[in-house]
Design an enzyme around this catalytic site. Structure first.
Site, mmCIF file in Angstrom:
data_model
loop_
_atom_site.group_PDB
_atom_site.id
_atom_site.type_symbol
_atom_site.label_atom_id
_atom_site.label_comp_id
_atom_site.label_asym_id
_atom_site.label_seq_id
_atom_site.Cartn_x
_atom_site.Cartn_y
_atom_site.Cartn_z
ATOM 1 N N SER A 6 0.811 -1.220 0.000
ATOM 2 C CA SER A 6 0.000 0.000 0.000
ATOM 3 C C SER A 6 0.841 1.266 0.000
ATOM 4 O O SER A 6 0.327 2.351 -0.316
ATOM 5 C CB SER A 6 -0.931 0.021 1.222
ATOM 6 O OG SER A 6 -1.842 -1.056 1.186
ATOM 7 N N CYS A 12 -10.800 -8.693 22.128
ATOM 8 C CA CYS A 12 -12.137 -8.086 22.032
ATOM 9 C C CYS A 12 -13.212 -8.934 22.708
ATOM 10 O O CYS A 12 -14.196 -8.401 23.228
ATOM 11 C CB CYS A 12 -12.503 -7.844 20.567
ATOM 12 S SG CYS A 12 -12.378 -9.293 19.507
ATOM 13 N N HIS A 37 -19.942 -8.521 20.133
ATOM 14 C CA HIS A 37 -19.618 -9.818 20.738
ATOM 15 C C HIS A 37 -20.487 -10.008 21.980
ATOM 16 O O HIS A 37 -20.501 -9.164 22.881
ATOM 17 C CB HIS A 37 -18.148 -9.878 21.152
ATOM 18 C CG HIS A 37 -17.195 -10.039 20.001
ATOM 19 N ND1 HIS A 37 -17.601 -10.175 18.692
ATOM 20 C CD2 HIS A 37 -15.820 -10.085 19.980
ATOM 21 C CE1 HIS A 37 -16.529 -10.299 17.920
ATOM 22 N NE2 HIS A 37 -15.451 -10.255 18.682
#
Length: 363
Positions: A40, A157, A252
């Site tokens: 990138s 997470c 979640h």
């Protein structure tokens, strides 16, 4: 106030994109560098994320034409930043090497990655829970040979729904926890158009997730040792986790069963959740939710679609508290995995570290 200059390493991935959107109008932070892999590098941000932008809203105008730098060019990126967020997609050894190279270049790193989470002198922060772990940075700087550079990480997470709910109850003596997490596809960096196989499907395996869910809470609940050079893991509770990928875009959910040394009454638990106040709120950090935890009385809440954006995705919702036939109690928790669980949690951690004086402007 003069804003901190911020770089995003891994800016083209889903979590990196979240960092970009969260920092668009941040009162303390300003994006001054975007970096990614060599594939990138040299492109504008618009070109680098073409066909991969994960959200329904447009790329922020401020970064459209910003050039993407090579994340491996640590010196060049560091020259533009007071600190960096890191959300790269690399193996653990390469990630740790990259993050330590930035720290040794005197650029603090707030990482979304797992490579350094269980390094004994790296704070793994949920600011509402363990802001007191930040002083371990002094020991880490001594190990790395730095004056201002260091690494801080945010935890996995999946644990950021149920660890906040359990923390206010710790003085009852958390003894055993069984948890099953139902994790959204954005946690795998996916959207439904890029992962059609998940539709009408549940995948009962997420590599490495159960091990993280069982061990990382013990570091969050741990304490600095007497020598001040390591965070000792908490000895309890025993945690057993299962982690499933479900066809939900974001959010979640965790189904939790818990046993205590001294079983509280349900009104006591509800009172703790309702009245829990933390250092993040006391410091009025810009991303801190108020309240952090909300209990929902409805029997069918929380729900991913309805409740994941509570407090702009930074709060935790809890419901269905009831007696358990094997444990003492069971309940359900929900958090937004790419906000509270990923980029938003990183931004909040950086705010804490700035407020505590660990991150300072270079000029």
């Amino acid at each position: 106030m003069k804003k901190y200059r911020v770089g995003i390493i891994g800016a083209t991935g889903m979590v990196g994109q979240r960092f970009v959107t969260l920092l668009e109008n941040h009162p303390w932070f300003e994006i001054t560098a975007l970096a990614a892999s060599g594939r990138s590098a040299g492109k504008t941000y618009k070109e680098a994320v073409a066909g991969r932008w994960a959200f329904s809203w447009p790329i922020p105008e401020k970064v459209l034409s910003m050039p993407v730098m090579d994340a491996a060019d640590v010196k060049a990126v560091s020259a533009l930043c007071d600190f960096v967020f890191c959300a790269v997609a690399m193996d653990k050894a390469a990630t740790r090497e990259l993050e330590e190279s930035y720290a040794k270049a005197e650029t603090p790193v707030v990482s979304n990655n797992s490579a350094c989470r269980l390094v004994a002198d790296v704070p793994m922060l949920i600011p509402e829970i363990n802001a007191g772990h930040a002083p371990i940075i002094a020991a880490q700087r001594k190990r790395l040979g730095t004056e201002r550079g260091f690494i801080a990480v945010k935890p996995n997470c999946s644990i950021q729904s149920y660890v906040p709910a359990l923390t206010p109850l710790r003085d009852f003596g958390l003894k055993a926890v069984s948890v099953c997490t139902y994790q959204a596809i954005s946690g795998a960096g996916k959207t439904f158009d890029r992962w059609p196989e998940i539709l009408d499907n549940v995948i009962p395996y997420i590599g490495g997730e159960e091990e993280k869910s069982e061990k990382e809470p013990l570091k969050i609940w741990g304490e600095l040792n007497a020598d001040g050079n390591a965070i000792d893991l908490a000895s309890a509770p025993i945690i057993s986790a299962q982690c499933l990928r479900v066809p939900v875009s974001d959010g979640h959910m965790a189904a939790v069963s818990v046993s205590f040394d001294r079983k509280p009454e349900i009104p006591e638990i509800l009172e703790r959740w309702k009245n829990w106040r933390t250092v993040a709120q006391a410091l009025a950090l810009p991303s801190a939710p108020t309240p952090f935890i909300k209990y929902m009385d409805e029997p069918d809440r929380p729900q991913s679609r309805l409740d994941r954006d509570f407090e702009k995705g930074m709060g935790v919702t809890v419901g269905r508290l009831r007696e358990d036939s094997l444990f003492d109690y069971k309940f359900v928790c929900l958090s937004h995995n790419t906000l509270r669980g990923a980029a938003g949690g990183g931004v909040l951690s950086a705010e804490l570290l700035c407020a505590q004086g660990y991150i300072q402007r270079k000029e």
